[in-house]
Structure formats: C-alpha cells, structure tokens
Design an enzyme around this catalytic site. Structure first.
Site, PDB file in Angstrom:
ATOM      1  N   ASP A   7      43.037  39.009  34.175  1.00  0.00           N
ATOM      2  CA  ASP A   7      42.496  39.166  33.039  1.00  0.00           C
ATOM      3  C   ASP A   7      40.910  39.917  34.262  1.00  0.00           C
ATOM      4  OD1 ASP A   7      40.442  38.711  31.007  1.00  0.00           O
ATOM      5  OD2 ASP A   7      39.040  37.746  32.122  1.00  0.00           O
TER       6      ASP A   7
ATOM      7  N   THR B 127      40.103  45.466  31.973  1.00  0.00           N
ATOM      8  CA  THR B 127      40.655  46.217  32.518  1.00  0.00           C
ATOM      9  C   THR B 127      40.629  47.536  31.975  1.00  0.00           C
ATOM     10  OG1 THR B 127      42.250  43.640  32.667  1.00  0.00           O
ATOM     11  CG2 THR B 127      42.873  46.461  33.367  1.00  0.00           C
TER      12      THR B 127
ATOM     13  N   ASP C 117      40.061  35.174  25.383  1.00  0.00           N
ATOM     14  CA  ASP C 117      39.653  35.977  25.181  1.00  0.00           C
ATOM     15  C   ASP C 117      40.194  36.789  23.526  1.00  0.00           C
ATOM     16  OD1 ASP C 117      38.888  36.523  27.392  1.00  0.00           O
ATOM     17  OD2 ASP C 117      41.009  38.124  28.154  1.00  0.00           O
TER      18      ASP C 117
END
Length: 548
Positions: A62, A96, A399
């Site tokens: 993550d 990311t 998430d």
C-alpha cells in the site's frame, strides 16, 4: 548555474540547484513505490529501527502505508508523501498511482527544462492537458445508479479491481462480496441511487475483527456488532431485548485504599467498618446504575468482583474493560451515549438491540449484538495464518470499503487496466497540433507521463511493456473508425494482466471509481506544478527571541 548562498542565518539554494534537488527527491519517492503498482506489484518489508528486542515488521504494498513509514527530509519529497496521504483519506485507493504519475511528470519536466523550456510554459501546457484529459475521462464514465443490479455489479467489479493489487488477490471475489454487502448495509436500502446521506456512510459502523487461525477464505460478514469480550461469571449467555448502559466510570473502589495514606484505628472492627463504608458506597453506585432500567452494563474500565456480584444478583449482565474504540462503536450502532454519572437517569440515552449472545470464533468467545438500533451496522471477521497477514488484509479491505463508499456518493465508474490513461493521453495528442508554441511540448510530455502508468504495470507483471503499450495505443487510435471498430469497443481496451495481452475491460469486469481516477489526475498535476514552480529553497532556523 546559480550558486548557493547564505543570507543571515538562512541557507539559500538557488536556481538549477534548487530545482534539481526538488526533482531528485520527488522522483526518488516515486521510484520507491513504483514496483508496487498494479495487480502484480511487489511488496515491501517495513522494519522499525530501535530496540532490537521490539522490532516491528510490516509487509505491505500500500503506497500510503509505505510513504507514511519513511522518514523524509527533502521538501519536494514531502509534497508527494502528502498527496498520497490525502488520496488515501479522500478516496482510499490510488495512492501509488498518484505518486508515480507525479514522479513521471517531474521526470518529463526535467527533460523539457534541460531543453530551455521555461517552467511557466510547461505549467501552461500541463493545465491545458489536464482540461483535455478530464473531458475525456468525463466522456468515458458510465453511471448505472438507476439500475440496482447493474450498479451492484459495478461495485463488485470496483472492489475486485481494488483488491487485485493487494494481498487479498487470491480471494478477491470473496472479499469483494463482503465489502459490497457491508457498504450497501451502510446505505440502508441496498439499492444504487445516488442520493446518499453522509451520516449513513460512517465506516465506524463496520467493525473489523482480526482473529489468527484458519485461512483468508474463512473470513465472513456478520450482521450486527461483535464485541471482543465475554460474559461475566454466572451471568446469562443470551439476553433478548437488551437495554444497554454504556459507561466510562471506575468500578474498583470496593476495597479500602491505604497506599500513600495513614489510617489509625484502635481495633480491627474499625477497619471492617471502613471497608463496609466503601462497599456501601459501591453498592449505592451499582443501585443507581440498575435503576436506569437496564439489563446490560458495558464499562470502559475494570469491574471488580463485588460490583459484578451485585449486577449478577439483579440479573444485569456486566462487561468490563471494553476498549475505548469498541465502546465508541457500540454507542454509535446501538444508539446509546457513553455515560460517567448516574444521578439523572432521565438524561441518559440507553442503547438498544434485540439480542445479545455468545459466539465462538476459532477458540475464543465473543459477544454478538444483533438487531441494533442502527440496523446497517455489521462486523467483518478476518481469519488468517499470522498477525502480519491479518494486518495487511485489514488495510486492503479498508481501501476497498473507502472506494465503495465514495462510489456510492459519486456513482460514475470507468475502465481500469490502463485504459483511461491511454484514452486521456490520446485525447491530449489529438489536441496538440491545435496548440501553438512550446506549450504543445508540455502537453506531449503530459501524455507521455500518462502512458508510463500502463507501461509500469506491465513491467511489474514481467511482460514486455513496449509491446503491450504500443498495442494498447494502436487499439485506442483506431477506436470507432470505420470497419476496424464499427461498435467503438476498442476504446475499452486495457491491459489484461492474467494473460499478458490487451483485452476489453468492460468484458473482463475491470472497473475503477471515477472519483479515484479524477483525484489521481488532478492531485498529481497540482503537486508536480507546485514543485516545478520552485526556484529557491531557503533553510532557516526559527528566529531567536529577543532577550532583554
């Protein structure tokens, strides 16, 4: 090249030195998380530095977790860490992607500046490119919120796509169903309409419990609330139509406190009288609690044996030492309030639920609250082989839950697999010939940076990125043009990382949240622009206070 200088107590880094320092720091941060991008991205081991006997290890891919754990001194690098944090808090996914896209934009900007293109010209071209890319993204977005069945399918696809790059990839269909069911319970109706109350989308109503043992596939969704506590000794293990008083009060004063004080008595009878007075004080407090008309008492602090006996004799179930996070959630889902004083029962808001019983998870006993006042509350029980596995599973599930709650508010969805990046890049390239001046070079650089994302995803999967990206670009260039694509389906082409080829993202069910993709685009462009505008870095100590 401008030289560094010292002005007063401040160190000033000027011109190209400052810009180079900013570029190097930001690109280094982007390269740090680049290999974690995509469904076949690699993991990182984060190891704490300190006591060798108490080293904490985290295994994750993550982006926000990695960047949050890395100490950063470069000011430009801190900007990337900040946008990843905001992306995580705002949408939950794409941390990311936003970092890598910002790094690629700065890499392209560095090349243009070396070609003597002024930073303000680059920024001008980028702003035009963002407008074109956003228009292409809006045109490609699909909204199925009017069709509950299709919208649920979109949510499942979004959850599966989000979990594809996480540890839960092997059980992504199972966890996608868990996440969608939990979020739709939050919504209350279970249908796909866009009008969602913010209060109904409180993720605190979804309790995540981690219990080592079993496998990931053994994880399940439990309607209601689970408290990681057990019933007291001699108390019933099942309570129907529960009236719950949730408190944060000391219940341990049944014994005389003599530490640090001096008590002089002339006989042991006097000591017994003092102890009895203490017990009477606790007896009165327990009676005040019982007078609220409750049958369940949950306390944040300890409950000693004497008050527990009183509650048991009156048929009241008592639960001690419930962690603060647990009673906050319990108060929210049962409609109660956390209380510390008990003199005015009419002002106390009691929690309610239809049934409290005991369940077994693995070898541990827990309390289950069913039929809570907030009926959309639920608990997700995660099972796994180790604590590291469970921690990463919790991050991955969080998430997915965040993305789904945002999708219920902004119901449009787009294709994943690099499809949107290529579509936006092609839209920018189509507008470049219409732009005069060096700003066109900046627009081209923005399109190249967008194309780098699918290339990085392919590289991380061990495939030939040059071959796949050129195929992807050719498919999008021929989309909707004559006999080659009469149905205009090539515009949905993206990377199929399962086969190492390109494919139709609509057919493969690879979807992403529109809001997540838009946030990545805008945040990365704004952060890159902010760093690009820097021409001096001034390091100054705090001004000393005048002492007279």
């Amino acid at each position: 090249m401008a030289e560094d200088s010292v002005v007063g107590n401040a160190e000033v880094m000027k011109g190209e030195n400052a810009r180079l320092s900013s570029f190097v720091g930001a690109i280094a941060i982007a390269d740090l998380v680049k290999t974690t991008l995509g469904p076949k991205g690699m993991d990182k081991i984060l190891q704490s530095v300190g006591d060798p006997n108490n080293i904490k290890i985290t295994i994750t891919n993550d982006g926000a977790t990695i960047l949050r754990s890395v100490p950063v001194e470069n000011p430009a690098a801190k900007v990337l860490v900040e946008i990843a944090r905001i992306q995580d808090e705002t949408v939950g996914d794409g941390t990311t992607s936003v970092t890598v896209l910002c790094g690629e934009l700065l890499r392209e900007a560095e090349f243009l500046i070396n070609q003597r293109v002024h930073p303000m010209i680059v920024i001008q071209g980028w702003r035009q490119a963002v407008q074109v890319a956003r228009a292409a993204l809006d045109a490609a977005a699909v909204d199925n919120s009017s069709d509950p069945v299709a919208f649920r399918e979109d949510l499942l696809n979004i959850a599966s796509t989000t979990l594809s790059s996480k540890l839960l990839n092997t059980e992504k269909s199972h966890f996608a169903t868990l996440a969608v069911d939990a979020v739709l319970r939050l919504k209350g109706t279970g249908t796909g309409t866009g009008d969602v109350s913010k209060s109904m989308m409180n993720l605190d109503y979804i309790q995540v419990i981690k219990k080592p043992g079993g496998t990931l596939a053994d994880s399940f969704l439990e309607p209601g609330f689970i408290l990681d506590k057990s019933f007291g000794v001699g108390q019933p293990k099942r309570v129907e139509n529960a009236k719950i008083l949730i408190a944060n009060t000391p219940m341990d004063t049944d014994k005389i406190k003599i530490y640090g004080s001096r008590v002089r008595v002339d006989s042991m009878m006097k000591v017994a009288e003092i102890e009895e007075a203490e017990k009477q004080k606790m007896r009165n407090k327990c009676n005040k609690i019982i007078d609220h008309g409750i049958n369940v008492f949950v306390n944040r602090q300890l409950i000693y044996n004497f008050p527990e006996q009183i509650f048991t004799s009156k048929g009241v179930v008592s639960v001690e030492h419930a962690d603060f996070d647990g009673i906050e959630r319990l108060a929210a889902v049962t409609g109660g309030e956390i209380t510390s004083t008990f003199d005015k029962p009419e002002l106390v808001q009691l929690g309610e639920c239809k049934l409290i019983d005991e369940i077994m998870i693995g070898e541990e006993k827990l309390m289950r609250f069913s039929g809570c006042k907030a009926g959309h509350a639920c608990s997700v029980v995660l099972r796994g082989a180790s604590s590291h596995l469970l921690d990463e599973a919790e991050r991955s599930l969080h998430d997915a839950l965040c993305v789904l709650t945002e999708t219920l508010k902004e119901t449009r969805v787009v294709c994943g697999g690099g499809c949107m990046e290529m579509m936006m890049a092609n839209a920018i390239d189509e507008q470049v010939p219409k732009v005069a001046g060096k700003a066109a070079l900046a627009m081209e650089s923005f399109a190249r940076a967008l194309r780098k994302l699918p290339a990085i995803i392919a590289d991380n999967g061990g495939y030939d990125s040059s071959d796949l990206v050129t195929k992807l670009r050719a498919a999008h260039s021929s989309a909707g043009k004559g006999k080659e694509d009469p149905d205009n389906t090539k515009r949905f082409t993206g990377l199929d990382m399962r086969t190492g080829n390109i494919g139709n993202m609509m057919e493969l069910g690879i979807r992403e949240s529109y809001k997540s993709k838009l946030q990545v685009l805008i945040s990365a462009a704004e952060a890159a622009e902010m760093i690009l505008r820097v021409d001096d870095i001034i390091k100054a100590a705090p001004r000393e206070r005048d002492r007279e």
